[in-house]
Design an enzyme around this catalytic site. Sequence first.
Site, PDB file in Angstrom:
ATOM      1  N   LYS A  34       8.083  -9.341  15.348  1.00 14.57           N
ATOM      2  CA  LYS A  34       8.595  -9.397  16.726  1.00 14.57           C
ATOM      3  C   LYS A  34       9.215 -10.772  17.003  1.00 14.57           C
ATOM      4  O   LYS A  34       8.645 -11.795  16.615  1.00 14.57           O
ATOM      5  CB  LYS A  34       7.449  -9.134  17.697  1.00 14.57           C
ATOM      6  CG  LYS A  34       7.867  -8.389  18.947  1.00 14.57           C
ATOM      7  CD  LYS A  34       6.668  -7.952  19.744  1.00 14.57           C
ATOM      8  CE  LYS A  34       7.038  -7.157  20.968  1.00 14.57           C
ATOM      9  NZ  LYS A  34       7.711  -5.903  20.708  1.00 14.57           N
ATOM     10  N   LYS A  92       0.837  -1.200   0.000  1.00 14.78           N
ATOM     11  CA  LYS A  92       0.000   0.000   0.000  1.00 14.78           C
ATOM     12  C   LYS A  92       0.877   1.257   0.000  1.00 14.78           C
ATOM     13  O   LYS A  92       0.621   2.203  -0.731  1.00 14.78           O
ATOM     14  CB  LYS A  92      -0.940   0.005   1.207  1.00 14.78           C
ATOM     15  CG  LYS A  92      -2.120  -0.955   1.052  1.00 14.78           C
ATOM     16  CD  LYS A  92      -2.961  -1.012   2.301  1.00 14.78           C
ATOM     17  CE  LYS A  92      -4.119  -1.982   2.158  1.00 14.78           C
ATOM     18  NZ  LYS A  92      -5.127  -1.553   1.189  1.00 14.78           N
ATOM     19  N   HIS A 116       2.435   6.720  15.432  1.00 19.65           N
ATOM     20  CA  HIS A 116       2.182   5.272  15.507  1.00 19.65           C
ATOM     21  C   HIS A 116       0.720   4.983  15.192  1.00 19.65           C
ATOM     22  O   HIS A 116      -0.171   5.598  15.785  1.00 19.65           O
ATOM     23  CB  HIS A 116       2.456   4.731  16.914  1.00 19.65           C
ATOM     24  CG  HIS A 116       3.899   4.743  17.303  1.00 19.65           C
ATOM     25  ND1 HIS A 116       4.377   4.072  18.399  1.00 19.65           N
ATOM     26  CD2 HIS A 116       4.980   5.325  16.733  1.00 19.65           C
ATOM     27  CE1 HIS A 116       5.690   4.247  18.491  1.00 19.65           C
ATOM     28  NE2 HIS A 116       6.076   5.019  17.495  1.00 19.65           N
ATOM     29  N   ARG A 125       5.295  -9.434  30.869  1.00 17.82           N
ATOM     30  CA  ARG A 125       5.102  -8.071  31.384  1.00 17.82           C
ATOM     31  C   ARG A 125       3.632  -7.737  31.557  1.00 17.82           C
ATOM     32  O   ARG A 125       3.226  -7.090  32.501  1.00 17.82           O
ATOM     33  CB  ARG A 125       5.762  -7.096  30.407  1.00 17.82           C
ATOM     34  CG  ARG A 125       6.375  -5.916  31.108  1.00 17.82           C
ATOM     35  CD  ARG A 125       7.269  -5.056  30.238  1.00 17.82           C
ATOM     36  NE  ARG A 125       6.767  -4.714  28.934  1.00 17.82           N
ATOM     37  CZ  ARG A 125       7.337  -5.074  27.802  1.00 17.82           C
ATOM     38  NH1 ARG A 125       8.404  -5.827  27.810  1.00 17.82           N
ATOM     39  NH2 ARG A 125       6.829  -4.692  26.635  1.00 17.82           N
ATOM     40  N   GLU A 166       1.436  -2.775  13.343  1.00 16.72           N
ATOM     41  CA  GLU A 166       1.831  -1.465  13.867  1.00 16.72           C
ATOM     42  C   GLU A 166       2.604  -0.725  12.782  1.00 16.72           C
ATOM     43  O   GLU A 166       3.598  -1.241  12.267  1.00 16.72           O
ATOM     44  CB  GLU A 166       2.720  -1.610  15.115  1.00 16.72           C
ATOM     45  CG  GLU A 166       3.093  -0.246  15.687  1.00 16.72           C
ATOM     46  CD  GLU A 166       4.124  -0.297  16.804  1.00 16.72           C
ATOM     47  OE1 GLU A 166       3.781   0.018  17.937  1.00 16.72           O
ATOM     48  OE2 GLU A 166       5.286  -0.654  16.514  1.00 16.72           O
ATOM     49  N   LYS A 180       6.942  -9.713  26.525  1.00 18.66           N
ATOM     50  CA  LYS A 180       5.767  -8.830  26.589  1.00 18.66           C
ATOM     51  C   LYS A 180       4.579  -9.540  27.238  1.00 18.66           C
ATOM     52  O   LYS A 180       3.830  -8.928  27.990  1.00 18.66           O
ATOM     53  CB  LYS A 180       5.408  -8.339  25.175  1.00 18.66           C
ATOM     54  CG  LYS A 180       4.578  -7.095  25.211  1.00 18.66           C
ATOM     55  CD  LYS A 180       4.630  -6.315  23.923  1.00 18.66           C
ATOM     56  CE  LYS A 180       3.850  -5.031  24.071  1.00 18.66           C
ATOM     57  NZ  LYS A 180       3.931  -4.175  22.903  1.00 18.66           N
ATOM     58  N   LYS A 215       7.350  12.099  23.389  1.00 17.35           N
ATOM     59  CA  LYS A 215       7.561  11.465  24.696  1.00 17.35           C
ATOM     60  C   LYS A 215       8.503  12.333  25.526  1.00 17.35           C
ATOM     61  O   LYS A 215       9.206  13.190  24.975  1.00 17.35           O
ATOM     62  CB  LYS A 215       8.198  10.084  24.490  1.00 17.35           C
ATOM     63  CG  LYS A 215       7.193   9.026  24.107  1.00 17.35           C
ATOM     64  CD  LYS A 215       7.817   7.646  24.273  1.00 17.35           C
ATOM     65  CE  LYS A 215       6.767   6.576  24.271  1.00 17.35           C
ATOM     66  NZ  LYS A 215       7.345   5.240  24.473  1.00 17.35           N
ATOM     67  N   ARG A 253       9.515  -5.432  10.455  1.00 16.36           N
ATOM     68  CA  ARG A 253      10.070  -6.430  11.374  1.00 16.36           C
ATOM     69  C   ARG A 253       8.916  -7.230  12.010  1.00 16.36           C
ATOM     70  O   ARG A 253       7.812  -6.740  12.183  1.00 16.36           O
ATOM     71  CB  ARG A 253      10.972  -5.798  12.440  1.00 16.36           C
ATOM     72  CG  ARG A 253      10.260  -5.005  13.519  1.00 16.36           C
ATOM     73  CD  ARG A 253      10.289  -5.756  14.833  1.00 16.36           C
ATOM     74  NE  ARG A 253       9.580  -5.055  15.892  1.00 16.36           N
ATOM     75  CZ  ARG A 253       8.284  -5.100  16.042  1.00 16.36           C
ATOM     76  NH1 ARG A 253       7.529  -5.759  15.189  1.00 16.36           N
ATOM     77  NH2 ARG A 253       7.701  -4.466  17.059  1.00 16.36           N
ATOM     78  N   HIS A 295      18.085   4.376  20.778  1.00 13.90           N
ATOM     79  CA  HIS A 295      17.831   2.951  21.027  1.00 13.90           C
ATOM     80  C   HIS A 295      19.143   2.231  21.365  1.00 13.90           C
ATOM     81  O   HIS A 295      19.210   1.440  22.297  1.00 13.90           O
ATOM     82  CB  HIS A 295      17.187   2.343  19.779  1.00 13.90           C
ATOM     83  CG  HIS A 295      16.699   0.950  20.001  1.00 13.90           C
ATOM     84  ND1 HIS A 295      17.405  -0.152  19.586  1.00 13.90           N
ATOM     85  CD2 HIS A 295      15.594   0.472  20.612  1.00 13.90           C
ATOM     86  CE1 HIS A 295      16.740  -1.248  19.935  1.00 13.90           C
ATOM     87  NE2 HIS A 295      15.636  -0.898  20.555  1.00 13.90           N
TER      88      HIS A 295
HETATM   89  P1  0O2 Z   1      10.860  -2.778  18.854  1.00 23.36           P
HETATM   90  O1  0O2 Z   1      12.065  -3.620  18.850  1.00 23.36           O
HETATM   91  O2  0O2 Z   1      11.006  -1.547  17.995  1.00 23.36           O
HETATM   92  O3  0O2 Z   1       9.598  -3.513  18.582  1.00 23.36           O
HETATM   93  P2  0O2 Z   1       2.581  -1.105  23.945  1.00 23.36           P
HETATM   94  O4  0O2 Z   1       3.065  -1.809  22.695  1.00 23.36           O
HETATM   95  O5  0O2 Z   1       1.507  -0.093  23.664  1.00 23.36           O
HETATM   96  O6  0O2 Z   1       2.249  -2.026  25.058  1.00 23.36           O
HETATM   97  P3  0O2 Z   1       4.302   1.098  24.322  1.00 23.36           P
HETATM   98  O7  0O2 Z   1       5.745   1.219  24.710  1.00 23.36           O
HETATM   99  O8  0O2 Z   1       3.341   1.982  25.043  1.00 23.36           O
HETATM  100  O9  0O2 Z   1       3.866  -0.402  24.470  1.00 23.36           O
HETATM  101  O10 0O2 Z   1       4.131   1.337  22.772  1.00 23.36           O
HETATM  102  P4  0O2 Z   1       4.555   2.600  21.947  1.00 23.36           P
HETATM  103  O11 0O2 Z   1       4.734   3.794  22.800  1.00 23.36           O
HETATM  104  O12 0O2 Z   1       3.569   2.692  20.848  1.00 23.36           O
HETATM  105  O13 0O2 Z   1       6.010   2.202  21.421  1.00 23.36           O
HETATM  106  C1  0O2 Z   1       6.239   1.025  20.733  1.00 23.36           C
HETATM  107  C2  0O2 Z   1       7.461   1.116  19.824  1.00 23.36           C
HETATM  108  O14 0O2 Z   1       7.767   2.465  19.484  1.00 23.36           O
HETATM  109  C3  0O2 Z   1       8.731   0.572  20.418  1.00 23.36           C
HETATM  110  O15 0O2 Z   1       8.775  -0.796  20.177  1.00 23.36           O
HETATM  111  C4  0O2 Z   1       9.809   1.312  19.626  1.00 23.36           C
HETATM  112  O16 0O2 Z   1       9.975   0.756  18.333  1.00 23.36           O
HETATM  113  C5  0O2 Z   1       9.182   2.673  19.463  1.00 23.36           C
HETATM  114  N1  0O2 Z   1       9.499   3.566  20.601  1.00 23.36           N
HETATM  115  C6  0O2 Z   1       8.646   3.998  21.549  1.00 23.36           C
HETATM  116  N2  0O2 Z   1       9.265   4.824  22.415  1.00 23.36           N
HETATM  117  C7  0O2 Z   1      10.544   4.916  22.021  1.00 23.36           C
HETATM  118  C8  0O2 Z   1      11.693   5.640  22.518  1.00 23.36           C
HETATM  119  O17 0O2 Z   1      11.636   6.352  23.508  1.00 23.36           O
HETATM  120  N3  0O2 Z   1      12.858   5.495  21.811  1.00 23.36           N
HETATM  121  C9  0O2 Z   1      12.956   4.710  20.696  1.00 23.36           C
HETATM  122  N4  0O2 Z   1      14.140   4.637  20.090  1.00 23.36           N
HETATM  123  N5  0O2 Z   1      11.901   4.005  20.216  1.00 23.36           N
HETATM  124  C10 0O2 Z   1      10.720   4.110  20.858  1.00 23.36           C
HETATM  125  P5  0O2 Z   1       9.533  -1.793  21.145  1.00 23.36           P
HETATM  126  O18 0O2 Z   1       8.632  -2.931  21.389  1.00 23.36           O
HETATM  127  O19 0O2 Z   1      10.074  -1.072  22.344  1.00 23.36           O
HETATM  128  O20 0O2 Z   1      10.764  -2.260  20.343  1.00 23.36           O
END
Ligand code: 0O2
Length: 230
Positions: A75, A50, A150, A86, A169, A83, A142, A73, A185
């Site tokens: 997971k 898309k 997102h 958690r 996502e 997760k 944030k 990616r 990160h």
């Molecule tokens: P990965 O390896 O990228 O998958 P939830 O999923 O709603 O329970 P959360 O943390 O509230 O958890 O979700 P949110 O805020 O939508 O963030 C999810 C993803 O956004 C993260 O995935 C990161 O990819 C990215 N992200 C969010 N906050 C940050 C940050 O402060 N710094 C960076 N670099 N990336 C961020 P994962 O699962 O952490 O990792």
Amino acid sequence: MDDHESAQILQDKLKNAFDNESIQAFQRFFASSRDLMSCYRCAIMEIETKFRVLNERFSMHHDRNPIDTIQNRLKSPESIRDKLIRKNLPFTLSAIEENLFDIAGVRVVCSFADDIYMLADCLLQQDDITLIEKKDYIRHPKKNGYRSLHLIVEVPIFLQDEKRLMKVEVQLRTIAMEFWANLEHQLRYKKDLSPEILAGIEAELSECAELSALLDTKMQNIKDTIEKEG
Ligand code: 0O2
């Protein structure tokens, strides 16, 4: 010892450790989880296509690409397990499907900040896409400075004999946001630092996030000026 021999030893050990029923249950879980992961991969392909189509059509009409890169990616099993723990959820496929909405991820890196909202709107207007959740960390960054848009969307995938709705996502961000997020990160995992140093680094990272936001605004303004004049 070659791979075949060590696999055989492992298999024998597992046979001794579990009864037949447990082994069969594990095999069933393994087969269904492979099937579920394959469905998530299909959903990633649908969403990526898309965005590629939108990029192609936009570049035809406007002579530039709004998308710089698209990444995806799935997971990892370890992240899924962490997760589930958690969130205090059971290790079942339905718990994964019903509660973890980021198993399939597509990241769209855009040239300019405006492109993010344009592409998100175009995706959400499509009649096979359902928006499940939206987090706008661009308008509301944030605390650490992280910015991105997102979306959790549901997309149908058409299999041999069924249609399934899968959640994906989608993260949309600019090149500057991507640059900051990647470095942040990497640095987040350097945990063996004193609290004072850590506080200083967090402040620096937050300042870098502000600079990257300023860079996005400036680049956007330059583009707007050129388009107005051109
Ligand atoms: P990965 O390896 O990228 O998958 P939830 O999923 O709603 O329970 P959360 O943390 O509230 O958890 O979700 P949110 O805020 O939508 O963030 C999810 C993803 O956004 C993260 O995935 C990161 O990819 C990215 N992200 C969010 N906050 C940050 C940050 O402060 N710094 C960076 N670099 N990336 C961020 P994962 O699962 O952490 O990792």
